[in-house]
Motif scaffolding. Sequence first.
Motif, mmCIF file in Angstrom:
data_model
loop_
_atom_site.group_PDB
_atom_site.id
_atom_site.type_symbol
_atom_site.label_atom_id
_atom_site.label_comp_id
_atom_site.label_asym_id
_atom_site.label_seq_id
_atom_site.Cartn_x
_atom_site.Cartn_y
_atom_site.Cartn_z
ATOM 1 N N PHE A 1 48.781 24.023 42.350
ATOM 2 C CA PHE A 1 49.089 24.489 40.998
ATOM 3 C C PHE A 1 49.270 23.336 40.007
ATOM 4 O O PHE A 1 49.191 23.549 38.798
ATOM 5 C CB PHE A 1 50.357 25.347 41.014
ATOM 6 N N PHE A 2 49.511 22.137 40.531
ATOM 7 C CA PHE A 2 49.786 20.979 39.675
ATOM 8 C C PHE A 2 48.893 19.816 40.119
ATOM 9 O O PHE A 2 49.368 18.808 40.625
ATOM 10 C CB PHE A 2 51.270 20.614 39.747
ATOM 11 N N PRO A 3 47.581 19.959 39.937
ATOM 12 C CA PRO A 3 46.619 19.007 40.511
ATOM 13 C C PRO A 3 46.738 17.610 39.927
ATOM 14 O O PRO A 3 46.952 17.421 38.730
ATOM 15 C CB PRO A 3 45.267 19.643 40.163
ATOM 16 N N LYS A 4 46.596 16.637 40.804
ATOM 17 C CA LYS A 4 46.602 15.222 40.427
ATOM 18 C C LYS A 4 45.371 14.555 41.018
ATOM 19 O O LYS A 4 44.925 14.892 42.125
ATOM 20 C CB LYS A 4 47.871 14.527 40.934
ATOM 21 N N ASP B 1 45.038 11.680 42.387
ATOM 22 C CA ASP B 1 45.274 10.998 43.657
ATOM 23 C C ASP B 1 45.789 11.937 44.745
ATOM 24 O O ASP B 1 46.032 11.502 45.868
ATOM 25 C CB ASP B 1 46.233 9.814 43.479
ATOM 26 N N GLY B 2 45.973 13.209 44.402
ATOM 27 C CA GLY B 2 46.400 14.191 45.393
ATOM 28 C C GLY B 2 47.869 14.145 45.739
ATOM 29 O O GLY B 2 48.329 14.914 46.586
ATOM 30 N N LYS B 3 48.636 13.267 45.099
ATOM 31 C CA LYS B 3 50.059 13.133 45.420
ATOM 32 C C LYS B 3 50.901 13.895 44.397
ATOM 33 O O LYS B 3 50.488 14.088 43.256
ATOM 34 C CB LYS B 3 50.467 11.659 45.458
ATOM 35 N N ILE B 4 52.108 14.304 44.824
ATOM 36 C CA ILE B 4 52.989 15.028 43.913
ATOM 37 C C ILE B 4 54.208 14.187 43.541
ATOM 38 O O ILE B 4 55.166 14.706 42.983
ATOM 39 C CB ILE B 4 53.400 16.402 44.470
ATOM 40 N N TYR B 5 54.162 12.904 43.846
ATOM 41 C CA TYR B 5 55.067 11.938 43.245
ATOM 42 C C TYR B 5 54.189 10.956 42.479
ATOM 43 O O TYR B 5 52.974 10.867 42.716
ATOM 44 C CB TYR B 5 55.927 11.215 44.289
ATOM 45 N N GLY B 6 54.769 10.227 41.553
ATOM 46 C CA GLY B 6 53.941 9.305 40.798
ATOM 47 C C GLY B 6 54.638 8.804 39.552
ATOM 48 O O GLY B 6 55.854 8.908 39.411
ATOM 49 N N LEU C 1 47.995 22.492 30.590
ATOM 50 C CA LEU C 1 47.496 21.132 30.754
ATOM 51 C C LEU C 1 48.278 20.396 31.837
ATOM 52 O O LEU C 1 49.493 20.559 31.948
ATOM 53 C CB LEU C 1 47.611 20.364 29.444
ATOM 54 N N GLN C 2 47.572 19.571 32.590
ATOM 55 C CA GLN C 2 48.189 18.726 33.593
ATOM 56 C C GLN C 2 47.578 17.327 33.526
ATOM 57 O O GLN C 2 46.402 17.159 33.196
ATOM 58 C CB GLN C 2 47.980 19.311 34.994
ATOM 59 N N GLU C 3 48.392 16.337 33.867
ATOM 60 C CA GLU C 3 47.965 14.940 33.980
ATOM 61 C C GLU C 3 47.110 14.498 32.777
ATOM 62 O O GLU C 3 45.990 13.998 32.930
ATOM 63 C CB GLU C 3 47.210 14.700 35.289
#
Length: 384
Positions: free
Chosen positions: A218-221, A223-228, A31-33
Amino acid sequence: MKRNLLFIFLLLTIMSGAAQNKLQISHGPYLQEVTGDGATFVFLTSEKSFSAIELKKEGTDTSSLYYHTQYGFRDAYNTFHSIRIEKLEPGCTYQYRICSKEMRSFEPYKVTFGDSIASQWYTFKTIDPKAKGGAIFITSDTHNNTKMLETLLELCDYKTCDAFFYAGDVMNYMADGETPFHAFIDTSVKLFASSTPFEVVRGNHETRGKLARTYPHFFPKKDGKIYGSYLLGDIMVVMIDCGEDKPDDFWVYSGLNDFDSYRTEQAKWLKELVKTKEFKKAKYRIVISHFPMTKGIYDYKELSHGMDDLSDKCLPILNKAKIDLMVSGHTHEYAFHEKNAGGNNFPILVGSNQSAARLDIADGKIKIKAVDKNGKILLERMLQ
């Protein structure tokens, strides 16, 4: 006789190859986000396939199929699958399973399907915005050591944790598409990640390797960002993406990096984040940054460029934002820096490359327990 034996041998070889090529889930699901109204499901299949997530509320028999749809197409003929489901109910328990159909050929006017599979049912819960406190697991710098990662999770009683964060350098570098799975994802899936999400804060080692640019895949968000930021009830977790530790023009990077500008971008985002209603409303505010943000404590010459640049740009913002705790790694040496130890207006817990921390958050207090891989307690501390 020899011909018969040869025929039998060839037949067994073909049957064995067919068995090996049978469609299966090769990695995941994880699971992500996961939010109050949505979740992302990530998994890989052994063969190119057409896949969906079947979802239902726990305790009901009515389910629906969900696909990843983009530009008018449902994703198809791929092995990596990422499916986002939204319009879920907050604080609600759901069950899901993977449904995949092998695609043996994909011609312009003819699709040939093969085997179909359905996984077991998994259970997860969306975030409850009214939740109070929680238990958080954080580690960093495990550098592909899955055995140690599993030990640290056990020592922190992971089964009773509500959220999991990896604070960078859980990989040595992005060598190939299997690296994240072998380094930590498969272990996470085995223990918890099919039912409870993890979040990854990229470390400097994840910026290395020929496939480092595929990291967000591999860690989809959304907003496309990898900070948050991550809101767990009344807990706000801010996740900073530090970039590399050496200057952008350092010879080993071959002119391919631009992390100084990237850290400036994040500082602008951070400045706006701390003004938001969600940030101000949160009862607890925790920052996860692979680099600890301090002044004058760490001096590694050219190796401290990224740490200094990040601190210069983000520390002034965080110092005014009523942060309760920062959790970092990178140095491979455990430390706990008190408030104002090095320009920091909040305490900083720095994990080693062989430790983890559990945060039990309740009643206006944060209980920190840091342990090493041998079970030695490095810190037991109550913040309030």
